[in-house]
Write a protein that holds these residues in place. Structure first.
Motif, PDB file in Angstrom:
ATOM      1  N   GLY A   1       5.876  17.611   6.991  1.00 44.69           N
ATOM      2  CA  GLY A   1       5.599  17.320   8.387  1.00 44.69           C
ATOM      3  C   GLY A   1       4.807  16.047   8.619  1.00 44.69           C
ATOM      4  N   THR A   2       4.213  15.519   7.574  1.00 50.28           N
ATOM      5  CA  THR A   2       3.446  14.273   7.722  1.00 50.28           C
ATOM      6  C   THR A   2       4.354  13.072   7.502  1.00 50.28           C
ATOM      7  OG1 THR A   2       2.791  14.276   5.397  1.00 50.28           O
ATOM      8  CG2 THR A   2       1.335  15.401   6.960  1.00 50.28           C
ATOM      9  N   SER A   3       3.850  11.897   7.877  1.00 52.27           N
ATOM     10  CA  SER A   3       4.603  10.655   7.683  1.00 52.27           C
ATOM     11  C   SER A   3       3.971   9.846   6.568  1.00 52.27           C
ATOM     12  CB  SER A   3       4.625   9.843   8.978  1.00 52.27           C
ATOM     13  OG  SER A   3       5.354  10.530   9.971  1.00 52.27           O
ATOM     14  N   VAL A   4       4.805   9.142   5.851  1.00 53.15           N
ATOM     15  CA  VAL A   4       4.352   8.342   4.713  1.00 53.15           C
ATOM     16  C   VAL A   4       4.907   6.934   4.843  1.00 53.15           C
ATOM     17  CG1 VAL A   4       4.494   8.051   2.211  1.00 53.15           C
ATOM     18  CG2 VAL A   4       4.272  10.344   3.194  1.00 53.15           C
ATOM     19  N   LYS A   5       4.038   5.946   4.642  1.00 56.52           N
ATOM     20  CA  LYS A   5       4.474   4.549   4.708  1.00 56.52           C
ATOM     21  C   LYS A   5       4.444   3.939   3.318  1.00 56.52           C
ATOM     22  CE  LYS A   5       3.233   1.708   8.062  1.00 56.52           C
ATOM     23  NZ  LYS A   5       2.444   0.778   8.913  1.00 56.52           N
ATOM     24  N   ILE A   6       5.520   3.254   2.970  1.00 53.42           N
ATOM     25  CA  ILE A   6       5.627   2.553   1.685  1.00 53.42           C
ATOM     26  C   ILE A   6       5.778   1.065   1.970  1.00 53.42           C
ATOM     27  CG2 ILE A   6       6.940   2.314  -0.456  1.00 53.42           C
ATOM     28  CD1 ILE A   6       8.018   5.178   0.068  1.00 53.42           C
ATOM     29  N   GLU A   7       4.961   0.263   1.320  1.00 51.54           N
ATOM     30  CA  GLU A   7       5.004  -1.197   1.517  1.00 51.54           C
ATOM     31  C   GLU A   7       5.705  -1.885   0.364  1.00 51.54           C
ATOM     32  OE1 GLU A   7       0.919  -2.008   4.100  1.00 51.54           O
ATOM     33  OE2 GLU A   7       1.085  -2.727   2.032  1.00 51.54           O
ATOM     34  N   CYS A   8       6.464  -2.902   0.698  1.00 51.70           N
ATOM     35  CA  CYS A   8       7.144  -3.728  -0.293  1.00 51.70           C
ATOM     36  C   CYS A   8       6.791  -5.185  -0.006  1.00 51.70           C
ATOM     37  CB  CYS A   8       8.652  -3.516  -0.188  1.00 51.70           C
ATOM     38  SG  CYS A   8       9.645  -4.536  -1.300  1.00 51.70           S
ATOM     39  N   ARG A   9       6.227  -5.856  -0.992  1.00 47.61           N
ATOM     40  CA  ARG A   9       5.795  -7.235  -0.809  1.00 47.61           C
ATOM     41  C   ARG A   9       6.382  -8.153  -1.864  1.00 47.61           C
ATOM     42  NH1 ARG A   9       1.382  -7.833   2.635  1.00 47.61           N
ATOM     43  NH2 ARG A   9       0.348  -5.888   3.186  1.00 47.61           N
ATOM     44  N   SER A  10       6.877  -9.297  -1.435  1.00 43.91           N
ATOM     45  CA  SER A  10       7.252 -10.347  -2.377  1.00 43.91           C
ATOM     46  C   SER A  10       6.011 -11.222  -2.547  1.00 43.91           C
ATOM     47  CB  SER A  10       8.431 -11.160  -1.843  1.00 43.91           C
ATOM     48  OG  SER A  10       8.146 -11.710  -0.581  1.00 43.91           O
ATOM     49  N   LEU A  11       5.541 -11.329  -3.776  1.00 43.58           N
ATOM     50  CA  LEU A  11       4.230 -11.937  -4.014  1.00 43.58           C
ATOM     51  C   LEU A  11       4.276 -13.455  -4.158  1.00 43.58           C
ATOM     52  CD1 LEU A  11       2.596  -9.351  -6.436  1.00 43.58           C
ATOM     53  CD2 LEU A  11       2.551  -9.455  -3.938  1.00 43.58           C
ATOM     54  N   ASP A  12       5.376 -14.000  -4.643  1.00 43.40           N
ATOM     55  CA  ASP A  12       5.399 -15.435  -4.910  1.00 43.40           C
ATOM     56  C   ASP A  12       6.645 -16.116  -4.379  1.00 43.40           C
ATOM     57  OD1 ASP A  12       6.191 -14.987  -8.469  1.00 43.40           O
ATOM     58  OD2 ASP A  12       7.069 -14.167  -6.635  1.00 43.40           O
ATOM     59  N   PHE A  13       7.309 -15.479  -3.438  1.00 44.43           N
ATOM     60  CA  PHE A  13       8.449 -16.117  -2.787  1.00 44.43           C
ATOM     61  C   PHE A  13       8.653 -15.474  -1.426  1.00 44.43           C
ATOM     62  CE2 PHE A  13      11.797 -12.870  -3.198  1.00 44.43           C
ATOM     63  CZ  PHE A  13      11.232 -12.034  -4.156  1.00 44.43           C
ATOM     64  N   GLN A  14       9.381 -16.169  -0.579  1.00 44.20           N
ATOM     65  CA  GLN A  14       9.685 -15.634   0.737  1.00 44.20           C
ATOM     66  C   GLN A  14      11.028 -14.916   0.687  1.00 44.20           C
ATOM     67  OE1 GLN A  14       9.289 -19.054   3.359  1.00 44.20           O
ATOM     68  NE2 GLN A  14       7.218 -18.408   3.883  1.00 44.20           N
ATOM     69  N   ALA A  15      11.025 -13.697   1.146  1.00 43.45           N
ATOM     70  CA  ALA A  15      12.214 -12.857   1.061  1.00 43.45           C
ATOM     71  C   ALA A  15      12.882 -12.766   2.428  1.00 43.45           C
ATOM     72  CB  ALA A  15      11.843 -11.473   0.559  1.00 43.45           C
ATOM     73  N   THR A  16      14.017 -13.390   2.549  1.00 39.32           N
ATOM     74  CA  THR A  16      14.750 -13.292   3.815  1.00 39.32           C
ATOM     75  C   THR A  16      15.353 -11.910   3.978  1.00 39.32           C
ATOM     76  OG1 THR A  16      16.679 -14.215   2.686  1.00 39.32           O
ATOM     77  CG2 THR A  16      15.305 -15.740   3.931  1.00 39.32           C
TER      78      THR A  16
ATOM     79  N   GLN B   1      15.461 -10.497  -1.881  1.00 42.53           N
ATOM     80  CA  GLN B   1      16.251 -11.679  -2.192  1.00 42.53           C
ATOM     81  C   GLN B   1      15.596 -12.879  -1.555  1.00 42.53           C
ATOM     82  OE1 GLN B   1      20.116 -10.717  -0.536  1.00 42.53           O
ATOM     83  NE2 GLN B   1      21.003 -10.567  -2.571  1.00 42.53           N
ATOM     84  N   ALA B   2      15.616 -13.994  -2.287  1.00 40.09           N
ATOM     85  CA  ALA B   2      15.015 -15.211  -1.734  1.00 40.09           C
ATOM     86  C   ALA B   2      15.980 -15.906  -0.783  1.00 40.09           C
ATOM     87  CB  ALA B   2      14.605 -16.152  -2.851  1.00 40.09           C
ATOM     88  N   GLU B   3      17.246 -15.857  -1.073  1.00 43.84           N
ATOM     89  CA  GLU B   3      18.241 -16.483  -0.201  1.00 43.84           C
ATOM     90  C   GLU B   3      19.376 -15.506   0.018  1.00 43.84           C
ATOM     91  OE1 GLU B   3      17.771 -20.953  -2.093  1.00 43.84           O
ATOM     92  OE2 GLU B   3      19.720 -20.256  -1.385  1.00 43.84           O
ATOM     93  N   LEU B   4      19.724 -15.323   1.227  1.00 45.53           N
ATOM     94  CA  LEU B   4      20.792 -14.382   1.546  1.00 45.53           C
ATOM     95  C   LEU B   4      22.079 -14.798   0.869  1.00 45.53           C
ATOM     96  CD1 LEU B   4      21.517 -11.902   3.223  1.00 45.53           C
ATOM     97  CD2 LEU B   4      22.122 -13.450   5.085  1.00 45.53           C
TER      98      LEU B   4
END
Lengths: 116, 116
Positions: free
Chosen positions: A16-31, A97-100
């Motif tokens: 019944g609770t909600s959970v948030k999961i984070e995803c981070r690109s640390l050294d590049f920009q992810a489109t 992905q860095a570039e689509l």
């Protein structure tokens, strides 16, 4: 280079609770970021594709209201499992992905979710 | 739609020996990328090797090499001098260039056990 982090690595929550999961690109920009679900000894099942600044595209059979995805910046995407139930228990993996269309997918280490 | 088939659910090899994992795919695309990913017990997906379809030369990364047969739509992975750390699940994956929103198609995986 090309490091993707996920937080938390494992989470236990009550039904019944909600959970948030984070995803981070640390050294590049992810489109583009992707969210997968994986059952033990099985392949990755794509849940949704997340593009920065736009709504996520969900795969057939994945409940949009259950699995909320937000791609707020070029380095961060979040997956929120709303009103989690035991059947949502699984291993969730993100990739970036860095570039689509052209670039290799770089994977986060995954998040193990257990709903009691 | 693309499909990726890994016909060997499980394989084993003695340490220091060579093993080949098979992968076939089906696509009508002419420009695409193929990948082998390794997922050890930690479940972190690791890129092993990548092949661009327009390149005739087979990709090689240290002890890992591929046999890419475009006409036969075959993309096998050869692991030479197998090490205990190679024990993992291996996934073959396909991405079409500039179509399908950059989504990967994964095979069902091959579980490789390296025996001492």
């Amino acid at each position: 280079g090309a490091v993707v982090s996920q937080h938390p690595s494992r989470v236990i929550c009550k039904s019944g609770t909600s959970v948030k999961i984070e995803c981070r690109s640390l050294d590049f920009q992810a489109t583009t970021m992707f969210w997968y679900r994986q059952f033990p000894k099985k392949s990755l099942m794509l849940m949704a594709t997340s593009n920065e600044g736009s709504k996520a595209t969900y795969e057939q059979g994945v409940e949009k209201d259950k699995f909320l995805i937000n791609h707020a910046s070029l380095t961060l995407s979040t997956l929120t499992v709303t009103s989690a139930h035991p059947e949502d228990s699984s291993f969730y993996i993100c990739s970036a992905q860095a570039e689509l269309y052209q670039e290799t997918q770089y994977f986060g280490p995954g998040t193990r979710l257990l709903v009691l | 739609a693309q499909t990726v088939t890994q016909s060997q659910p499980e394989m084993s090899v003695q340490e220091a020996e060579t093993v080949t994992l098979s992968c076939t795919y089906d696509t009508s695309e002419s420009n695409y990328y193929l990948f082998w990913y390794k997922q050890p017990p930690s479940r972190q997906m690791i890129l092993v090797i990548r092949q661009e379809a327009y390149k005739q030369q087979n990709a090689t990364e240290n002890r890992f090499s591929v046999n890419f047969q475009k006409a036969a739509k075959s993309f096998s992975l050869k692991i030479s001098d197998s090490q205990l750390g190679d024990t993992a699940m291996y996934f073959c994956a396909f991405i079409a260039y500039n179509t399908n929103a950059g989504k990967s198609t994964f095979g069902d995986g091959t579980t490789l056990t390296v025996k001492p």
